[in-house]
Enzyme design. Structure first.
Site, PDB file in Angstrom:
ATOM      1  N   MET A   1      85.172  46.566  60.119  1.00  0.00           N
ATOM      2  CA  MET A   1      85.543  46.729  61.487  1.00  0.00           C
ATOM      3  C   MET A   1      85.223  48.083  61.894  1.00  0.00           C
ATOM      4  O   MET A   1      84.596  48.890  61.251  1.00  0.00           O
ATOM      5  CB  MET A   1      86.980  46.763  61.494  1.00  0.00           C
ATOM      6  CG  MET A   1      87.917  47.134  60.219  1.00  0.00           C
ATOM      7  SD  MET A   1      88.041  48.959  60.220  1.00  0.00           S
ATOM      8  CE  MET A   1      89.002  49.330  61.744  1.00  0.00           C
TER       9      MET A   1
ATOM     10  N   ASP B   1      89.897  49.406  67.290  1.00  0.00           N
ATOM     11  CA  ASP B   1      90.690  49.400  65.885  1.00  0.00           C
ATOM     12  C   ASP B   1      90.864  47.924  65.796  1.00  0.00           C
ATOM     13  O   ASP B   1      91.228  47.091  66.718  1.00  0.00           O
ATOM     14  CB  ASP B   1      91.969  50.065  66.062  1.00  0.00           C
ATOM     15  CG  ASP B   1      91.791  51.531  66.311  1.00  0.00           C
ATOM     16  OD1 ASP B   1      90.977  52.130  65.573  1.00  0.00           O
ATOM     17  OD2 ASP B   1      92.434  52.133  67.272  1.00  0.00           O
ATOM     18  N   THR B   2      90.744  47.499  64.593  1.00  0.00           N
ATOM     19  CA  THR B   2      90.396  46.059  64.159  1.00  0.00           C
ATOM     20  C   THR B   2      90.840  45.613  62.627  1.00  0.00           C
ATOM     21  O   THR B   2      90.885  46.646  62.079  1.00  0.00           O
ATOM     22  CB  THR B   2      88.945  45.911  64.413  1.00  0.00           C
ATOM     23  OG1 THR B   2      88.504  46.222  65.562  1.00  0.00           O
ATOM     24  CG2 THR B   2      88.650  44.288  64.223  1.00  0.00           C
ATOM     25  N   ILE B   3      91.233  44.526  62.593  1.00  0.00           N
ATOM     26  CA  ILE B   3      91.309  44.135  60.931  1.00  0.00           C
ATOM     27  C   ILE B   3      90.236  43.111  60.762  1.00  0.00           C
ATOM     28  O   ILE B   3      89.900  42.254  61.616  1.00  0.00           O
ATOM     29  CB  ILE B   3      92.514  43.558  60.636  1.00  0.00           C
ATOM     30  CG1 ILE B   3      93.191  42.279  61.320  1.00  0.00           C
ATOM     31  CG2 ILE B   3      93.664  44.965  60.992  1.00  0.00           C
ATOM     32  CD1 ILE B   3      92.837  40.901  60.846  1.00  0.00           C
TER      33      ILE B   3
END
Length: 575
Positions: free
Chosen positions: A464, A383-385
């Protein structure tokens, strides 16, 4: 990994967030009421981020006299507050910076290293046969704040106090939680409740905040004030560092004060390939960026444009290219201080041409990964931005920052409001593998910013989502280079993703026509259809400069985000 609620988010989000996407019969994205978006255009700056308050904070910094780097740092600081399950200053950061006056690209790797004393031998002595998915043994040194410091020192115009000001304001005074963020936050209720410091920080009366509810993180405001006052020392030394070491000791970790204080990010030379006249750049290993470039090289011998957008032939080639590229990436990518990845050979056009012959146009391949890759066990999700910025001078920042798993390790450093990431979960305990866990070593990293250019056109982009990223990057490039989509259309276009590294399973967004999905099944692909506009396929942003002084920004409708333009200085400017 599937037993942990926080790591189910990318799967469950497909059901929770799926919505109607505007599509013509051809599958080409169009502007649909309430869903489709037009790219933003201006002669000034633009910030594109997955949460509008964060994007607006970056724009405020541009309007205050800052440049693209200043705006990217300010935006990232707010993102670390408003989207706390994907992002946080307890995670890592990677960036590509395009400097308009020189035309040069700079790559920043601010991925942290494993603590002193943390090794494969140690975990095996504790009875572990593979890397855990969360908890203290997945916590590596967070690199984000050191990355901010390095970027600001090299390119920034404004003091750190100015860049932290929007995030401090929202952390102290609160912000209304946006819709997609509220839905995804709720998936982690049980895991947050299991850790007292996490529950105190991210739950409200034992539950996650609802959409529209005002949420505050005053402890994080205090941590950000220390960064505003002392720069990187406000994080890697003093009160914040002591709190990180305290939770490490409490949970049986091995991190030392020196591990934090001595960590330094690296300026690296981006790696690149050419595709249909475009030069596409990614960061070198220890990131997966090389897989995106290898995919493009494998796709290049095929007449993708003739095959057509969302055609069976084009998607088949891309899916098969993904399998081959990821097989090589998983075999060779690791921290370059510990092993050398054969980058030139892997990016060789001749190698790609030979490897592309393995793609059977009439049949999906279900076995392309050799057994040596079995050592890498933690491959689901992430999980990423991602955010991108262009300023009025045409400087571009392509930046990605992450906790890896949903709410990372699940561990909050007491009194800081900071969730620590679980990036170390991507190590392997296979001592014969180049990515084996070792002290002061960085793991294979999923998060990758990207950049592409042709003539005077420059595009900073990213999408992402764990190991979704490299394959999504290649699809974005093909949408522009092969099929003539603009940056907004390329973000809205239906995508596929294959999160596994063996088998013929592939998830395909319902935006891809039914007929094409049926034909892919006939070729042997195990097609799993996912509702449109979900998080399964990642969330992307993009900015573009056309070389004539006009700048464009795009943010896709799968998330709450926006591309927000800078206002001209009609009423004056701060600095």
């Amino acid at each position: 990994m599937s037993s942990h609620p926080a790591l189910l988010s990318l799967v469950l989000l497909a059901v929770l967030v799926g919505g109607a996407g505007g599509q013509e019969n051809s599958g080409r994205p169009r502007r649909a009421p309430l869903v489709g978006r037009s790219k933003v255009a201006t002669k000034y700056g633009i910030v594109a981020a997955s949460q509008p308050l964060a994007a607006r904070a970056g724009v405020q910094v541009l309007e205050h006299g800052g440049n693209a780097v200043d705006a990217a740092i300010a935006t990232n600081a707010v993102m670390a507050l408003v989207e706390p399950y994907y992002d946080g200053i307890g995670g890592d950061l990677f960036a590509i910076v395009y400097e308009a006056k020189t035309g040069k690209l700079y790559g920043l790797n601010s991925g942290g290293w494993a603590p002193t004393g943390l090794s494969a031998a140690l975990l095996k002595s504790k009875g572990m046969e593979q890397m855990p998915n969360w908890g203290i043994y997945t916590v590596t040194v967070p690199g984000a704040v050191a990355g901010w410091d390095a970027m600001r020192a090299k390119f920034g115009k404004l003091p750190m106090a100015d860049l932290m000001a929007p995030a401090i304001f929202y952390a102290q005074n609160g912000f209304p939680v946006s819709e997609v963020i509220a839905e995804t936050w709720a998936l982690s209720t049980a895991s947050l409740a299991a850790e007292p410091y996490a529950a105190k920080t991210f739950l409200v009366n034992g539950r996650t905040p609802k959409s529209g509810e005002v949420f505050k993180n005053p402890d994080l405001a205090g941590s950000l004030r220390l960064i505003a006052e002392h720069g990187r020392a406000g994080f890697y030394e003093g009160k914040t560092a002591e709190a990180i070491l305290a939770i490490s000791r409490e949970k049986g970790g091995t991190m030392t004060a020196a591990d934090l204080k001595e960590f330094q990010p690296e300026w690296v030379e981006p790696i690149s390939t050419t595709y249909r006249g475009w030069t596409v750049s990614e960061l070198p290993p220890n990131t997966q960026g090389i897989a995106a470039l290898m995919m493009l090289n494998l796709m290049e011998p095929f007449p993708m444009g003739e095959y057509g957008f969302h055609s069976t032939k084009a998607l088949h080639v891309m899916i098969e290219a993904k399998k081959l590229a990821y097989a090589d990436m998983l075999r060779y990518v690791a921290d370059q201080k510990f092993s050398k990845t054969p980058v030139p050979a892997m990016l060789s056009k001749e190698h790609a041409k030979n490897r592309a012959r393995l793609i059977d146009p009439a049949k999906a391949a279900c076995k392309v990964e050799p057994s040596v890759f079995d050592g890498l066990t933690n491959t689901a999700g992430g999980d990423t931005i991602y955010l991108s910025v262009v300023d009025r001078d045409g400087n571009i920042v392509s930046l990605i920052q992450s906790l890896y798993g949903n709410f990372g390790s699940g561990l909050v450093a007491p009194g800081t409001g900071i969730m620590l990431h679980n990036r170390g979960g991507l190590f392997t305990l296979d001592e014969k593998h180049p990515n084996v866990l070792a002290p002061r070593k960085r793991p294979l990293h999923t998060i990758i910013p990207a950049f592409m250019q042709k003539g005077d056109v420059r595009i900073g982009f990213g999408i992402m989502g764990g190991f979704n990223q490299a394959q999504a990057h290649a699809q974005f490039v093909a949408d522009i280079a092969d099929f003539g989509l603009d940056i907004q259309q390329a973000l809205e276009a239906g995508r596929f993703t294959k999160g596994s590294f063996a088998g013929c399973d592939v998830q395909i967004e319902a935006l891809v026509p039914d007929k094409v999905r049926s034909e892919l099944k006939a070729l042997g692909h195990d097609v799993r259809v996912v509702p449109p506009r979900s998080g399964t396929f990642g969330y992307g942003q993009a900015v573009m400069s056309d070389g004539a002084g006009v700048h464009f920004g795009a943010s896709e409708p799968r998330h709450d985000g926006a591309a927000i333009p800078e206002a001209p200085p009609i009423f004056g400017r701060g600095r």
